[in-house]
Motif scaffolding. Structure first.
Motif, PDB file in Angstrom:
ATOM      1  N   TYR A   1       0.602  -1.207  -0.070  1.00 39.55           N
ATOM      2  CA  TYR A   1       0.003   0.059  -0.263  1.00 39.55           C
ATOM      3  C   TYR A   1       0.741   1.195  -0.051  1.00 39.55           C
ATOM      4  O   TYR A   1       0.424   2.330  -0.472  1.00 39.55           O
ATOM      5  N   ASP A   2       1.984   1.181   0.550  1.00 42.39           N
ATOM      6  CA  ASP A   2       3.033   2.296   0.531  1.00 42.39           C
ATOM      7  C   ASP A   2       3.526   2.533  -0.761  1.00 42.39           C
ATOM      8  O   ASP A   2       3.485   3.667  -1.232  1.00 42.39           O
ATOM      9  N   VAL A   3       3.852   1.565  -1.514  1.00 41.63           N
ATOM     10  CA  VAL A   3       4.456   1.846  -2.833  1.00 41.63           C
ATOM     11  C   VAL A   3       3.189   2.230  -3.963  1.00 41.63           C
ATOM     12  O   VAL A   3       3.552   3.191  -4.806  1.00 41.63           O
ATOM     13  N   LEU A   4       1.908   1.669  -3.752  1.00 37.49           N
ATOM     14  CA  LEU A   4       0.918   2.158  -4.315  1.00 37.49           C
ATOM     15  C   LEU A   4       0.508   3.586  -4.405  1.00 37.49           C
ATOM     16  O   LEU A   4      -0.037   4.158  -5.196  1.00 37.49           O
ATOM     17  N   GLU A   5       0.706   4.339  -3.188  1.00 37.89           N
ATOM     18  CA  GLU A   5       0.490   5.423  -2.853  1.00 37.89           C
ATOM     19  C   GLU A   5       1.530   6.319  -3.372  1.00 37.89           C
ATOM     20  O   GLU A   5       1.271   7.624  -3.747  1.00 37.89           O
ATOM     21  N   ARG A   6       2.740   6.026  -3.795  1.00 39.45           N
ATOM     22  CA  ARG A   6       3.727   6.903  -4.403  1.00 39.45           C
ATOM     23  C   ARG A   6       3.464   7.054  -5.779  1.00 39.45           C
ATOM     24  O   ARG A   6       2.826   6.382  -6.753  1.00 39.45           O
ATOM     25  N   ASP A   7       3.864   8.334  -6.132  1.00 40.69           N
ATOM     26  CA  ASP A   7       3.638   8.584  -7.502  1.00 40.69           C
ATOM     27  C   ASP A   7       4.936   8.514  -8.236  1.00 40.69           C
ATOM     28  O   ASP A   7       6.299   8.873  -7.874  1.00 40.69           O
ATOM     29  N   ILE A   8       4.918   7.605  -9.304  1.00 38.17           N
ATOM     30  CA  ILE A   8       6.242   6.954  -9.783  1.00 38.17           C
ATOM     31  C   ILE A   8       6.214   7.449 -11.354  1.00 38.17           C
ATOM     32  O   ILE A   8       5.338   7.081 -11.772  1.00 38.17           O
ATOM     33  N   THR A   9       7.234   8.113 -11.767  1.00 39.65           N
ATOM     34  CA  THR A   9       7.145   8.384 -13.257  1.00 39.65           C
ATOM     35  C   THR A   9       8.372   7.879 -13.728  1.00 39.65           C
ATOM     36  O   THR A   9       9.375   7.365 -13.167  1.00 39.65           O
ATOM     37  N   GLY A  10       8.355   7.647 -15.225  1.00 37.98           N
ATOM     38  CA  GLY A  10       9.638   7.309 -15.799  1.00 37.98           C
ATOM     39  C   GLY A  10       9.209   6.102 -16.309  1.00 37.98           C
ATOM     40  O   GLY A  10       7.978   5.451 -16.441  1.00 37.98           O
ATOM     41  N   TYR A  11       9.971   5.642 -17.430  1.00 36.81           N
ATOM     42  CA  TYR A  11       9.659   4.383 -18.162  1.00 36.81           C
ATOM     43  C   TYR A  11       9.871   2.834 -17.496  1.00 36.81           C
ATOM     44  O   TYR A  11      10.835   2.977 -16.910  1.00 36.81           O
ATOM     45  N   SER A  12       8.987   2.079 -17.598  1.00 36.60           N
ATOM     46  CA  SER A  12       9.362   0.689 -17.256  1.00 36.60           C
ATOM     47  C   SER A  12       8.639  -0.319 -18.015  1.00 36.60           C
ATOM     48  O   SER A  12       7.536   0.164 -18.811  1.00 36.60           O
ATOM     49  N   ASN A  13       8.924  -1.289 -18.357  1.00 41.30           N
ATOM     50  CA  ASN A  13       8.065  -2.534 -18.883  1.00 41.30           C
ATOM     51  C   ASN A  13       7.465  -3.109 -17.737  1.00 41.30           C
ATOM     52  O   ASN A  13       7.727  -4.368 -17.386  1.00 41.30           O
TER      53      ASN A  13
END
Length: 170
Positions: A13-25
């Motif tokens: 849940y902590d990771v899901l709440e973070r705003d992550i930008t950038g390319y990933s597959n």
């Protein structure tokens, strides 16, 4: 691999709440994770940001597959962010029609919503009730919620063990 169920759910849940930008597959990462399972030597904190997000989505999918609407809501409120919509759903499920507002406030207290407005004395004062009445409502709601939480956590833990994300011995 996660240390235990609590670590897995809090981390997800902590990771899901973070705003992550950038390319990933992400799709490829998730497919690989589903095919191979997690490496026993890999800590979720050793993953790249994009891999962490993919792993969190994968764990969240496991949560959704192993819970029904009520138990999923309880898990979301326990480990995720505050959501008044979830509180109203639970109040409709466990509540008594005459006390809906009180029960919503008490559920906010149970799930530790931030703010002084959800302290028991404040709830009692706001609704013109004795504090003992509010505590009785909280005890009743907790007694009704706990079996759902227990069954959901057991099902999620078994699924995570099966996928190799939690060690069976922890």
């Amino acid at each position: 691999m996660f240390k235990n169920l609590n670590h897995a759910l809090r981390w997800t849940y902590d990771v899901l709440e973070r705003d992550i930008t950038g390319y990933s597959n992400t799709a490829a990462i998730m497919r690989l994770g589903e095919q191979c399972g997690a490496s026993a030597s890999t800590s979720p904190d050793d993953l790249t940001i994009q891999e962490q997000k993919a792993q969190a989505v994968w764990v969240y999918d496991i949560i959704q597959l192993n819970t029904n609407e009520i138990s999923g809501t309880i898990i979301n409120l326990t480990y995720g962010t505050e959501s008044h919509a979830c509180i109203y759903n639970l109040s409709a499920t466990f509540g008594v029609d005459s006390n809906t507002e009180i029960e919503c406030d008490v559920l906010c207290n149970i799930f530790k919503f931030a703010g002084d407005e959800y302290k028991m004395k404040r709830i009692a004062d706001r609704h013109g009730k004795h504090e003992q009445t509010i505590y009785r409502i909280r005890d009743r709601l907790e007694k009704e919620i706990e079996p759902y939480r227990f069954r959901a956590e057991a099902a999620i833990e078994n699924a995570l063990i099966e996928k190799g994300l939690i060690n069976r011995l922890t």
